[in-house]
Design a protein around this motif. Structure first.
Motif, PDB file in Angstrom:
ATOM      1  N   THR A 135       0.839  -1.203   0.000  1.00  0.00           N
ATOM      2  CA  THR A 135       0.000   0.000   0.000  1.00  0.00           C
ATOM      3  C   THR A 135       0.872   1.250   0.000  1.00  0.00           C
ATOM      4  O   THR A 135       0.606   2.200  -0.748  1.00  0.00           O
ATOM      5  N   VAL A 136       1.918   1.262   0.819  1.00  0.00           N
ATOM      6  CA  VAL A 136       2.853   2.396   0.823  1.00  0.00           C
ATOM      7  C   VAL A 136       3.461   2.564  -0.567  1.00  0.00           C
ATOM      8  O   VAL A 136       3.527   3.677  -1.102  1.00  0.00           O
ATOM      9  N   SER A 137       3.901   1.473  -1.165  1.00  0.00           N
ATOM     10  CA  SER A 137       4.515   1.527  -2.492  1.00  0.00           C
ATOM     11  C   SER A 137       3.534   2.047  -3.539  1.00  0.00           C
ATOM     12  O   SER A 137       3.883   2.888  -4.374  1.00  0.00           O
ATOM     13  N   ILE A 138       2.302   1.559  -3.515  1.00  0.00           N
ATOM     14  CA  ILE A 138       1.283   1.990  -4.476  1.00  0.00           C
ATOM     15  C   ILE A 138       1.020   3.485  -4.336  1.00  0.00           C
ATOM     16  O   ILE A 138       0.905   4.199  -5.335  1.00  0.00           O
ATOM     17  N   ILE A 139       0.946   3.968  -3.105  1.00  0.00           N
ATOM     18  CA  ILE A 139       0.706   5.395  -2.874  1.00  0.00           C
ATOM     19  C   ILE A 139       1.890   6.223  -3.363  1.00  0.00           C
ATOM     20  O   ILE A 139       1.725   7.228  -4.052  1.00  0.00           O
ATOM     21  N   VAL A 140       3.101   5.798  -3.012  1.00  0.00           N
ATOM     22  CA  VAL A 140       4.299   6.554  -3.409  1.00  0.00           C
ATOM     23  C   VAL A 140       4.432   6.605  -4.927  1.00  0.00           C
ATOM     24  O   VAL A 140       4.638   7.671  -5.509  1.00  0.00           O
ATOM     25  N   TRP A 141       4.310   5.455  -5.583  1.00  0.00           N
ATOM     26  CA  TRP A 141       4.451   5.417  -7.042  1.00  0.00           C
ATOM     27  C   TRP A 141       3.310   6.159  -7.730  1.00  0.00           C
ATOM     28  O   TRP A 141       3.535   6.889  -8.703  1.00  0.00           O
ATOM     29  N   GLY A 142       2.087   5.986  -7.256  1.00  0.00           N
ATOM     30  CA  GLY A 142       0.943   6.663  -7.874  1.00  0.00           C
ATOM     31  C   GLY A 142       1.011   8.165  -7.720  1.00  0.00           C
ATOM     32  O   GLY A 142       0.818   8.919  -8.682  1.00  0.00           O
ATOM     33  N   ALA A 143       1.306   8.626  -6.499  1.00  0.00           N
ATOM     34  CA  ALA A 143       1.391  10.068  -6.260  1.00  0.00           C
ATOM     35  C   ALA A 143       2.586  10.676  -6.989  1.00  0.00           C
ATOM     36  O   ALA A 143       2.478  11.769  -7.565  1.00  0.00           O
ATOM     37  N   GLY A 144       3.711   9.985  -6.980  1.00  0.00           N
ATOM     38  CA  GLY A 144       4.901  10.503  -7.653  1.00  0.00           C
ATOM     39  C   GLY A 144       4.712  10.638  -9.152  1.00  0.00           C
ATOM     40  O   GLY A 144       5.002  11.687  -9.738  1.00  0.00           O
ATOM     41  N   CYS A 145       4.195   9.592  -9.776  1.00  0.00           N
ATOM     42  CA  CYS A 145       3.979   9.644 -11.231  1.00  0.00           C
ATOM     43  C   CYS A 145       2.855  10.616 -11.586  1.00  0.00           C
ATOM     44  O   CYS A 145       2.933  11.326 -12.594  1.00  0.00           O
ATOM     45  N   GLY A 146       1.816  10.657 -10.754  1.00  0.00           N
ATOM     46  CA  GLY A 146       0.737  11.616 -10.990  1.00  0.00           C
ATOM     47  C   GLY A 146       1.224  13.049 -10.876  1.00  0.00           C
ATOM     48  O   GLY A 146       0.840  13.917 -11.661  1.00  0.00           O
ATOM     49  N   ALA A 147       2.100  13.310  -9.895  1.00  0.00           N
ATOM     50  CA  ALA A 147       2.657  14.661  -9.731  1.00  0.00           C
ATOM     51  C   ALA A 147       3.526  15.030 -10.924  1.00  0.00           C
ATOM     52  O   ALA A 147       3.453  16.172 -11.421  1.00  0.00           O
ATOM     53  N   LEU A 148       4.335  14.098 -11.391  1.00  0.00           N
ATOM     54  CA  LEU A 148       5.163  14.374 -12.577  1.00  0.00           C
ATOM     55  C   LEU A 148       4.281  14.661 -13.793  1.00  0.00           C
ATOM     56  O   LEU A 148       4.580  15.546 -14.595  1.00  0.00           O
ATOM     57  N   ALA A 149       3.189  13.906 -13.941  1.00  0.00           N
ATOM     58  CA  ALA A 149       2.274  14.144 -15.050  1.00  0.00           C
ATOM     59  C   ALA A 149       1.600  15.500 -14.925  1.00  0.00           C
ATOM     60  O   ALA A 149       1.448  16.218 -15.918  1.00  0.00           O
ATOM     61  N   ALA A 150       1.211  15.861 -13.704  1.00  0.00           N
ATOM     62  CA  ALA A 150       0.574  17.169 -13.501  1.00  0.00           C
ATOM     63  C   ALA A 150       1.543  18.299 -13.811  1.00  0.00           C
ATOM     64  O   ALA A 150       1.182  19.296 -14.440  1.00  0.00           O
ATOM     65  N   LEU A 151       2.798  18.151 -13.376  1.00  0.00           N
ATOM     66  CA  LEU A 151       3.799  19.163 -13.676  1.00  0.00           C
ATOM     67  C   LEU A 151       4.072  19.252 -15.172  1.00  0.00           C
ATOM     68  O   LEU A 151       4.190  20.337 -15.740  1.00  0.00           O
ATOM     69  N   GLY A 152       4.146  18.098 -15.814  1.00  0.00           N
ATOM     70  CA  GLY A 152       4.393  18.067 -17.247  1.00  0.00           C
ATOM     71  C   GLY A 152       3.212  18.634 -18.031  1.00  0.00           C
ATOM     72  O   GLY A 152       3.407  19.388 -18.999  1.00  0.00           O
ATOM     73  N   ALA A 153       1.994  18.305 -17.618  1.00  0.00           N
ATOM     74  CA  ALA A 153       0.817  18.824 -18.302  1.00  0.00           C
ATOM     75  C   ALA A 153       0.687  20.324 -18.126  1.00  0.00           C
ATOM     76  O   ALA A 153       0.322  21.042 -19.062  1.00  0.00           O
ATOM     77  N   SER A 154       1.039  20.832 -16.942  1.00  0.00           N
ATOM     78  CA  SER A 154       0.951  22.281 -16.726  1.00  0.00           C
ATOM     79  C   SER A 154       2.055  23.004 -17.469  1.00  0.00           C
ATOM     80  O   SER A 154       1.898  24.154 -17.886  1.00  0.00           O
ATOM     81  N   ALA A 155       3.186  22.351 -17.685  1.00  0.00           N
ATOM     82  CA  ALA A 155       4.283  22.971 -18.435  1.00  0.00           C
ATOM     83  C   ALA A 155       3.963  23.042 -19.917  1.00  0.00           C
ATOM     84  O   ALA A 155       4.377  23.985 -20.599  1.00  0.00           O
ATOM     85  N   VAL A 156       3.210  22.058 -20.418  1.00  0.00           N
ATOM     86  CA  VAL A 156       2.858  22.017 -21.834  1.00  0.00           C
ATOM     87  C   VAL A 156       1.766  23.034 -22.165  1.00  0.00           C
ATOM     88  O   VAL A 156       1.769  23.643 -23.224  1.00  0.00           O
ATOM     89  N   THR A 157       0.820  23.216 -21.234  1.00  0.00           N
ATOM     90  CA  THR A 157      -0.305  24.124 -21.509  1.00  0.00           C
ATOM     91  C   THR A 157      -0.006  25.549 -21.170  1.00  0.00           C
ATOM     92  O   THR A 157       0.887  25.978 -20.608  1.00  0.00           O
TER      93      THR A 157
END
Length: 157
Positions: A135-157
């Motif tokens: 559960t810790v791993s799923i949260i860390v990986w999900g939040a980390g990748c989601g944050a990178l995607a959010a940062l990348g999406a905001s940088a593109v737009t």
């Protein structure tokens, strides 16, 4: 293409958006890390996409852990540790080297959490420890990748 995906996502009711991302989290090799990225890129808010992907991934991981635990009990019966084949003994030695936490946190680099958690339980790890660390791993990986995607999406737009 991302704009079309976001427009399509916006046309769906919020409940359907959640259900789709939860479904993505259930799929092995997609899991929380890819599910949260897809959700964020589809236009869902970070605080919707990430928890939905995590929820789906945790649900499927729990199913795998409980199924593997039950199967291990049925198959193993009263056999002792001395009956391990040389190959299985080597696998168990590697598991013992990294521990439950190491396998859970590094597992997504090689295998889905469902497979990693089932294998870890089959090697004799505590079911509760596997659930906690996965559960810790799923949260860390999900939040980390989601944050990178959010940062990348905001940088593109």
């Amino acid at each position: 293409m991302i704009e079309q995906l976001q427009a399509f996502t916006d046309s769906l009711p919020p409940a359907v958006q959640w259900i789709v991302v939860i479904g993505l989290g259930v799929i092995p090799f997609v899991e929380s890390y890819s599910g949260s990225v897809i959700g964020v890129l589809a236009g869902l808010p970070f605080f919707v996409a990430v928890p939905a992907a995590i929820l789906g991934n945790v649900a499927s991981m729990l199913f795998a852990v409980f199924a593997a635990h039950r199967l291990r009990g049925v198959v193993r019966g009263d056999r002792s540790e001395a009956e391990l084949s040389p190959r299985r003994a080597k696998l168990k030695q590697r598991f013992e080297r990294f521990g439950v936490a190491g396998v859970a946190l590094l597992g997504p680099l090689a295998l889905p959490s469902q497979i990693t958690s089932a294998a870890t339980v089959s090697f004799g790890a505590s079911r509760n420890a596997v659930i906690l660390w996965q559960t810790v791993s799923i949260i860390v990986w999900g939040a980390g990748c989601g944050a990178l995607a959010a940062l990348g999406a905001s940088a593109v737009t």
